[in-house]
Design a protein around this motif. Structure first.
Motif, PDB file in Angstrom:
ATOM      1  N   LEU A  12       0.834  -1.205   0.000  1.00 36.13           N
ATOM      2  CA  LEU A  12       0.000   0.000   0.000  1.00 36.13           C
ATOM      3  C   LEU A  12       0.864   1.249   0.000  1.00 36.13           C
ATOM      4  O   LEU A  12       0.586   2.226  -0.714  1.00 36.13           O
ATOM      5  CB  LEU A  12      -0.938  -0.012   1.211  1.00 36.13           C
ATOM      6  CG  LEU A  12      -2.164  -0.919   1.114  1.00 36.13           C
ATOM      7  CD1 LEU A  12      -2.853  -1.037   2.467  1.00 36.13           C
ATOM      8  CD2 LEU A  12      -3.151  -0.387   0.064  1.00 36.13           C
ATOM      9  N   ARG A  13       1.942   1.222   0.807  1.00 35.97           N
ATOM     10  CA  ARG A  13       2.848   2.384   0.826  1.00 35.97           C
ATOM     11  C   ARG A  13       3.542   2.548  -0.522  1.00 35.97           C
ATOM     12  O   ARG A  13       3.712   3.675  -1.015  1.00 35.97           O
ATOM     13  CB  ARG A  13       3.873   2.210   1.948  1.00 35.97           C
ATOM     14  CG  ARG A  13       3.286   2.366   3.352  1.00 35.97           C
ATOM     15  CD  ARG A  13       4.377   2.488   4.393  1.00 35.97           C
ATOM     16  NE  ARG A  13       5.153   1.248   4.515  1.00 35.97           N
ATOM     17  CZ  ARG A  13       4.846   0.246   5.328  1.00 35.97           C
ATOM     18  NH1 ARG A  13       3.769   0.335   6.105  1.00 35.97           N
ATOM     19  NH2 ARG A  13       5.607  -0.836   5.393  1.00 35.97           N
ATOM     20  N   VAL A  15       2.394   1.606  -3.481  1.00 36.17           N
ATOM     21  CA  VAL A  15       1.413   2.080  -4.472  1.00 36.17           C
ATOM     22  C   VAL A  15       1.131   3.569  -4.278  1.00 36.17           C
ATOM     23  O   VAL A  15       0.976   4.313  -5.250  1.00 36.17           O
ATOM     24  CB  VAL A  15       0.113   1.244  -4.359  1.00 36.17           C
ATOM     25  CG1 VAL A  15      -1.020   1.913  -5.116  1.00 36.17           C
ATOM     26  CG2 VAL A  15       0.343  -0.162  -4.893  1.00 36.17           C
ATOM     27  N   ASP A  16       1.066   4.005  -3.027  1.00 37.21           N
ATOM     28  CA  ASP A  16       0.865   5.436  -2.773  1.00 37.21           C
ATOM     29  C   ASP A  16       2.014   6.262  -3.347  1.00 37.21           C
ATOM     30  O   ASP A  16       1.811   7.388  -3.811  1.00 37.21           O
ATOM     31  CB  ASP A  16       0.749   5.687  -1.262  1.00 37.21           C
ATOM     32  CG  ASP A  16      -0.572   5.188  -0.703  1.00 37.21           C
ATOM     33  OD1 ASP A  16      -1.516   5.017  -1.497  1.00 37.21           O
ATOM     34  OD2 ASP A  16      -0.649   4.960   0.523  1.00 37.21           O
ATOM     35  N   ALA A  17       3.226   5.685  -3.320  1.00 37.15           N
ATOM     36  CA  ALA A  17       4.384   6.408  -3.846  1.00 37.15           C
ATOM     37  C   ALA A  17       4.449   6.353  -5.369  1.00 37.15           C
ATOM     38  O   ALA A  17       5.061   7.228  -5.992  1.00 37.15           O
ATOM     39  CB  ALA A  17       5.678   5.825  -3.251  1.00 37.15           C
ATOM     40  N   PRO A  19       1.510   5.808  -7.892  1.00 35.14           N
ATOM     41  CA  PRO A  19       0.103   5.525  -8.194  1.00 35.14           C
ATOM     42  C   PRO A  19      -0.162   5.105  -9.630  1.00 35.14           C
ATOM     43  O   PRO A  19      -1.195   4.515  -9.911  1.00 35.14           O
ATOM     44  CB  PRO A  19      -0.600   6.854  -7.861  1.00 35.14           C
ATOM     45  CG  PRO A  19       0.473   7.891  -7.956  1.00 35.14           C
ATOM     46  CD  PRO A  19       1.730   7.224  -7.513  1.00 35.14           C
ATOM     47  N   ARG A  25       0.332  -2.267  -8.559  1.00 36.17           N
ATOM     48  CA  ARG A  25      -0.990  -2.279  -7.925  1.00 36.17           C
ATOM     49  C   ARG A  25      -1.656  -3.649  -8.087  1.00 36.17           C
ATOM     50  O   ARG A  25      -2.400  -4.094  -7.208  1.00 36.17           O
ATOM     51  CB  ARG A  25      -1.862  -1.169  -8.529  1.00 36.17           C
ATOM     52  CG  ARG A  25      -3.086  -0.823  -7.695  1.00 36.17           C
ATOM     53  CD  ARG A  25      -3.911   0.259  -8.374  1.00 36.17           C
ATOM     54  NE  ARG A  25      -3.241   1.535  -8.412  1.00 36.17           N
ATOM     55  CZ  ARG A  25      -3.333   2.458  -7.465  1.00 36.17           C
ATOM     56  NH1 ARG A  25      -4.078   2.220  -6.393  1.00 36.17           N
ATOM     57  NH2 ARG A  25      -2.702   3.612  -7.594  1.00 36.17           N
ATOM     58  N   GLU A  40     -11.541  -4.288  -0.892  1.00 33.10           N
ATOM     59  CA  GLU A  40     -10.357  -3.450  -1.117  1.00 33.10           C
ATOM     60  C   GLU A  40      -9.721  -3.774  -2.462  1.00 33.10           C
ATOM     61  O   GLU A  40      -9.238  -2.876  -3.168  1.00 33.10           O
ATOM     62  CB  GLU A  40      -9.344  -3.676   0.010  1.00 33.10           C
ATOM     63  CG  GLU A  40      -9.835  -3.237   1.382  1.00 33.10           C
ATOM     64  CD  GLU A  40      -8.844  -3.585   2.464  1.00 33.10           C
ATOM     65  OE1 GLU A  40      -7.734  -3.020   2.435  1.00 33.10           O
ATOM     66  OE2 GLU A  40      -9.165  -4.425   3.324  1.00 33.10           O
ATOM     67  N   SER A  43     -11.626  -2.107  -5.229  1.00 31.29           N
ATOM     68  CA  SER A  43     -11.319  -0.677  -5.258  1.00 31.29           C
ATOM     69  C   SER A  43     -10.002  -0.416  -5.990  1.00 31.29           C
ATOM     70  O   SER A  43      -9.905   0.504  -6.812  1.00 31.29           O
ATOM     71  CB  SER A  43     -11.259  -0.138  -3.829  1.00 31.29           C
ATOM     72  OG  SER A  43     -10.903   1.229  -3.823  1.00 31.29           O
ATOM     73  N   GLN A  44      -8.984  -1.243  -5.717  1.00 33.84           N
ATOM     74  CA  GLN A  44      -7.691  -1.079  -6.386  1.00 33.84           C
ATOM     75  C   GLN A  44      -7.799  -1.413  -7.876  1.00 33.84           C
ATOM     76  O   GLN A  44      -7.191  -0.746  -8.720  1.00 33.84           O
ATOM     77  CB  GLN A  44      -6.639  -1.974  -5.720  1.00 33.84           C
ATOM     78  CG  GLN A  44      -6.330  -1.645  -4.276  1.00 33.84           C
ATOM     79  CD  GLN A  44      -5.609  -0.314  -4.121  1.00 33.84           C
ATOM     80  OE1 GLN A  44      -5.028   0.212  -5.069  1.00 33.84           O
ATOM     81  NE2 GLN A  44      -5.661   0.245  -2.920  1.00 33.84           N
ATOM     82  N   VAL A  47      -9.058   1.399 -10.031  1.00 34.86           N
ATOM     83  CA  VAL A  47      -8.032   2.377 -10.391  1.00 34.86           C
ATOM     84  C   VAL A  47      -7.240   1.899 -11.609  1.00 34.86           C
ATOM     85  O   VAL A  47      -6.995   2.646 -12.557  1.00 34.86           O
ATOM     86  CB  VAL A  47      -7.086   2.619  -9.200  1.00 34.86           C
ATOM     87  CG1 VAL A  47      -5.955   3.570  -9.603  1.00 34.86           C
ATOM     88  CG2 VAL A  47      -7.847   3.189  -8.014  1.00 34.86           C
TER      89      VAL A  47
END
Length: 403
Positions: A12-13, A15-17, A19, A25, A40, A43-44, A47
């Motif tokens: 998750l960290r 992917v946040d870095a 996107p 992902r 979840e 949701s991914q 994206v």
């Protein structure tokens, strides 16, 4: 925290870095699915598919996420939320095609039975007269008269590959061809064919053709054919090779079973399509669909402004200034101008119609989207046209002084 939860937290960290990193992902999605965290994962996946709508691994993962949703609480759990789970299951079974909701071995849906023929004709395609003439001469004329076809022992089957830059109306033209033939039209997507279980993709493809044969005359339209029929020499996955092989089998047919089934396909990259799919008797006719010409651009602008409050517009002049814009670009231009007019209307509390000022402002911000495609096409025209397959593309690039 368990090892699985720690891995998911790390992903998750990451992917946040990053996107826009779809493969990263997707790794996160697979870990979420393994952990039973389907909501979840969905949701991914939304994206990923928002960035790459035809990304096959994401489509397969979405199917897995939807097919392995956590079961509702059982009566033995001592939990009652007042929701009628049995009724919901029945409603869902009615709403989802049997190919996905039913048990293995259940009857497949009739993919083409609800699509009515003849709703769009070539006359509905604005401009593009050269494309229409090519379609008439190369495809429609030999197929319109079954008596002459029988006299000349010409099988009533056909295959046409439409190619060109994205957003230029290949799907609309395919629907118009179906209308001219008086045939049913069915657009086949990756989701209709690809399956995570080995052998199911080939079975789905066989079912699509079987349904078309039961509903002749029928046009089967395969968009992004390079995704289903990619060059086998470039495929490391045996399952993907099996889909191409099944496609070849269905196109060939046996004992003229494909009579009345017309296969149309579209792609932005015909050079990535397996050569066996394009040999005589299969997708042997090719048509380049270029960005709309000036009359077509004016017709597209009028279509997308229809029904909206407009002032005095000079669409002929705007069409002249949008040379090289795709149909999708022109639709975006109209939508952007409508947004500007809406904002002014909201500020003044009165209806402010779309005028040339809004269209000019939008045009200043929007550039043609086909630049990357033109660069790829230029490389093909220069270095991969020994057989003359892309001579028409070479002519276009020469006219635009890109060669």
């Amino acid at each position: 925290m368990s090892d699985g939860a720690e891995i998911i937290a790390s992903l998750l960290r990451a992917v946040d870095a990053a996107p826009m990193d779809g493969p990263l992902r997707l790794v996160l999605v697979n870990h979420l699915l393994d952990a039973g965290r389907n909501e979840e994962a969905i949701s991914q996946l939304s994206v990923i598919l928002g960035q790459q709508p035809n990304f096959a691994p994401a489509l397969l993962a979405m199917r897995r996420a939807l097919s392995t949703s956590p079961a509702p609480p059982s009566e033995g759990d001592g939990y009652d939320d007042g929701y009628d789970w049995d009724r919901a299951a029945r409603d869902l079974t009615d709403a989802v095609p049997a190919a996905y909701a039913g048990e293995r071995g259940s009857a497949q849906p009739d993919y083409v039975s609800d699509d009515v023929p003849g709703t769009v004709r070539l006359a509905d395609v604005g401009g593009m007269e050269q494309v229409k003439r090519r379609i008439e001469a190369a495809f429609l004329a030999p197929l319109r008269n079954p008596e002459l076809s029988r006299a000349f022992r010409k099988s009533l089957r056909g295959g046409l590959l439409l190619y060109g830059p994205p957003g230029c109306g290949k799907t609309f033209i395919a629907r118009a061809i179906a209308g001219e033939l008086g045939a049913r039209f069915h657009s086949v997507t990756l989701a209709d064919v690809l399956d995570m279980f080995i052998g199911n993709s080939e079975r789905h493809l066989r079912d699509v053709f079987a349904a078309a044969r039961r509903n002749v005359p029928c046009v089967l339209f395969f968009d992004e054919i390079d995704a289903l029929g990619h060059k086998r020499s470039q495929l490391a996955n045996n399952a993907a090779r099996g889909v191409v092989n099944q496609f070849l089998t269905e196109l060939d047919g046996v004992d003229a079973v494909n009579d009345g089934v017309f296969v149309l396909a579209a792609t932005n990259a015909p050079w990535d399509v397996d050569l066996a799919l394009r040999r005589p008797g299969r997708l042997d006719r090719t048509l380049l669909v270029l960005p709309p010409d000036r009359p077509a651009r004016e017709a597209i602008l009028r279509h997308h402004l229809k029904g909206r409050p407009v002032g005095e517009l000079r669409l002929d002049a705007l069409a002249t200034r949008t040379d090289g814009y795709s149909g999708a670009d022109l639709a975006h231009l109209c939508d952007s101008a409508a947004e500007l007019a809406l904002m002014r209307s909201a500020a003044s509390n009165t209806v402010h119609p779309i005028t040339m000022a809004e269209l000019e402002s939008a045009l200043a911000q929007i550039r043609p989207s086909i630049g990357a495609w033109l660069e790829a096409a230029r490389n093909v025209a220069l270095f991969a046209n020994e057989s003359g397959t892309y001579d028409e593309l070479v002519d276009y690039l020469n006219v635009r002084k890109l060669l």
